[in-house]
Design an enzyme around this catalytic site. Structure first.
Site, PDB file in Angstrom:
ATOM      1  N   ASP A  12      41.273 -51.181  40.440  1.00  0.00           N
ATOM      2  CA  ASP A  12      41.166 -51.813  41.763  1.00  0.00           C
ATOM      3  C   ASP A  12      40.220 -53.009  41.819  1.00  0.00           C
ATOM      4  O   ASP A  12      39.370 -53.103  42.721  1.00  0.00           O
ATOM      5  CB  ASP A  12      40.739 -50.776  42.803  1.00  0.00           C
ATOM      6  CG  ASP A  12      41.740 -49.633  42.940  1.00  0.00           C
ATOM      7  OD1 ASP A  12      42.815 -49.690  42.308  1.00  0.00           O
ATOM      8  OD2 ASP A  12      41.435 -48.677  43.668  1.00  0.00           O
ATOM      9  N   ASP A  52      45.163 -51.016  44.561  1.00  0.00           N
ATOM     10  CA  ASP A  52      45.292 -50.350  45.851  1.00  0.00           C
ATOM     11  C   ASP A  52      46.316 -51.141  46.666  1.00  0.00           C
ATOM     12  O   ASP A  52      46.179 -52.367  46.803  1.00  0.00           O
ATOM     13  CB  ASP A  52      43.937 -50.351  46.561  1.00  0.00           C
ATOM     14  CG  ASP A  52      43.493 -48.971  46.994  1.00  0.00           C
ATOM     15  OD1 ASP A  52      44.053 -47.984  46.501  1.00  0.00           O
ATOM     16  OD2 ASP A  52      42.574 -48.885  47.830  1.00  0.00           O
ATOM     17  N   HIS A  54      48.202 -50.494  50.147  1.00  0.00           N
ATOM     18  CA  HIS A  54      48.442 -49.641  51.303  1.00  0.00           C
ATOM     19  C   HIS A  54      49.396 -50.269  52.311  1.00  0.00           C
ATOM     20  O   HIS A  54      49.303 -51.472  52.578  1.00  0.00           O
ATOM     21  CB  HIS A  54      47.125 -49.359  52.034  1.00  0.00           C
ATOM     22  CG  HIS A  54      46.119 -48.606  51.238  1.00  0.00           C
ATOM     23  ND1 HIS A  54      46.409 -47.417  50.594  1.00  0.00           N
ATOM     24  CD2 HIS A  54      44.803 -48.853  50.989  1.00  0.00           C
ATOM     25  CE1 HIS A  54      45.311 -46.967  49.997  1.00  0.00           C
ATOM     26  NE2 HIS A  54      44.334 -47.823  50.210  1.00  0.00           N
ATOM     27  N   HIS A  58      48.319 -47.068  57.114  1.00  0.00           N
ATOM     28  CA  HIS A  58      47.955 -45.990  56.199  1.00  0.00           C
ATOM     29  C   HIS A  58      47.031 -44.975  56.867  1.00  0.00           C
ATOM     30  O   HIS A  58      46.130 -45.333  57.644  1.00  0.00           O
ATOM     31  CB  HIS A  58      47.278 -46.555  54.949  1.00  0.00           C
ATOM     32  CG  HIS A  58      47.218 -45.579  53.823  1.00  0.00           C
ATOM     33  ND1 HIS A  58      46.085 -44.881  53.510  1.00  0.00           N
ATOM     34  CD2 HIS A  58      48.179 -45.159  52.958  1.00  0.00           C
ATOM     35  CE1 HIS A  58      46.329 -44.085  52.480  1.00  0.00           C
ATOM     36  NE2 HIS A  58      47.592 -44.232  52.129  1.00  0.00           N
ATOM     37  N   HIS A  87      42.149 -52.006  54.562  1.00  0.00           N
ATOM     38  CA  HIS A  87      41.891 -52.763  53.335  1.00  0.00           C
ATOM     39  C   HIS A  87      43.097 -52.698  52.411  1.00  0.00           C
ATOM     40  O   HIS A  87      43.906 -51.784  52.482  1.00  0.00           O
ATOM     41  CB  HIS A  87      40.650 -52.216  52.614  1.00  0.00           C
ATOM     42  CG  HIS A  87      40.848 -50.836  52.055  1.00  0.00           C
ATOM     43  ND1 HIS A  87      40.771 -49.706  52.848  1.00  0.00           N
ATOM     44  CD2 HIS A  87      41.148 -50.398  50.802  1.00  0.00           C
ATOM     45  CE1 HIS A  87      40.998 -48.632  52.102  1.00  0.00           C
ATOM     46  NE2 HIS A  87      41.231 -49.025  50.853  1.00  0.00           N
ATOM     47  N   LYS A 112      48.902 -48.028  43.780  1.00  0.00           N
ATOM     48  CA  LYS A 112      48.629 -46.686  44.289  1.00  0.00           C
ATOM     49  C   LYS A 112      48.256 -46.744  45.767  1.00  0.00           C
ATOM     50  O   LYS A 112      47.943 -47.809  46.295  1.00  0.00           O
ATOM     51  CB  LYS A 112      47.527 -46.002  43.478  1.00  0.00           C
ATOM     52  CG  LYS A 112      46.180 -46.709  43.488  1.00  0.00           C
ATOM     53  CD  LYS A 112      45.223 -46.040  42.524  1.00  0.00           C
ATOM     54  CE  LYS A 112      43.841 -46.656  42.552  1.00  0.00           C
ATOM     55  NZ  LYS A 112      43.132 -46.473  43.817  1.00  0.00           N
ATOM     56  N   CYS A 161      37.254 -44.279  43.276  1.00  0.00           N
ATOM     57  CA  CYS A 161      38.458 -44.416  42.450  1.00  0.00           C
ATOM     58  C   CYS A 161      38.167 -44.377  40.949  1.00  0.00           C
ATOM     59  O   CYS A 161      38.952 -43.831  40.181  1.00  0.00           O
ATOM     60  CB  CYS A 161      39.201 -45.686  42.830  1.00  0.00           C
ATOM     61  SG  CYS A 161      39.797 -45.642  44.549  1.00  0.00           S
TER      62      CYS A 161
END
Length: 207
Positions: A12, A52, A54, A58, A87, A112, A161
């Site tokens: 990330d 990341d 989203h 989310h 974010h 992810k 993470c």
């Protein structure tokens, strides 16, 4: 140069986790030059980057829970879930992989946190379900089929993470090393707890 059985996992490294971003990590930008240099030197035959990614609605976003504020905690799928500022929303500049790194050297980019109702700290498993039996992302199988036996982990955030990815890598049967100086936390207040969790998971911490 590491052997063909060792992979680098970059977690990330995205603008939203940098100072000034939507969810800044403590000194998150400080690790970018080192990771860029590591990839440029091609010391790893296999490099995986996670992103990341989203949806805008989310479930981990505080904005989706009336009366809740960022960094409060709720129960989600039977687990404590930290509520985050919005974010790394899909397609936004903050969700891009950091532009100062040459990602052409990455063999796989794994997105992810793409499912609206499920957060995904780890590169290996989603957040819901028992610790060793959460739904898999498929990364462990991909690495095993490439003959990888050891994983080195860097990136953001050290206390979420990176930690979860390292723990799940160990559970998945890999030897694991966290490149501590090439990680940064959301908050350094949790560094001691992170170190303890890594050590208890049999994970090597490289200074």
């Amino acid at each position: 140069m590491y052997g063909n059985d060792t992979a680098l996992l970059v977690i990330d490294l995205q603008p939203d986790f940098m100072p000034g971003g939507a969810l800044p990590c403590h000194q998150g930008d400080a690790i970018v030059p080192g990771i860029a240099a590591l990839l440029a030197r091609r010391h790893y035959a296999t490099v995986v980057a996670t992103q990341d990614w989203h949806p805008a609605d989310h479930a981990s976003f505080a904005s989706q829970h009336a009366g809740r504020r960022p960094f409060e905690s709720i129960q989600l799928h039977g687990h404590a879930q930290t509520l985050w500022p919005d974010h790394c929303v899909q397609g936004t500049a903050g969700a891009a992989l950091h532009p100062q790194v040459d990602w052409n050297n990455a063999d796989l980019i794994l997105r992810k946190g793409t499912h609206r109702q499920v957060d995904s700290y780890s590169a290996f498993r989603e957040n819901h379900g028992p610790r060793g039996d959460r739904p898999a992302t498929g990364l462990a199988g991909w690495l095993h089929e490439r003959g990888i036996t050891e994983v080195h982990v860097c990136g953001l955030a050290r206390d979420y993470c990176v930690l979860w990815s390292a723990q799940d890598a160990a559970i998945s049967g890999f030897r694991v090393r966290v490149l501590w100086e090439l990680t940064r936390p959301v908050s350094p207040d949790g560094d001691e707890a992170t170190r303890i969790a890594l050590i208890e998971g049999g994970i090597d911490i490289a200074a």
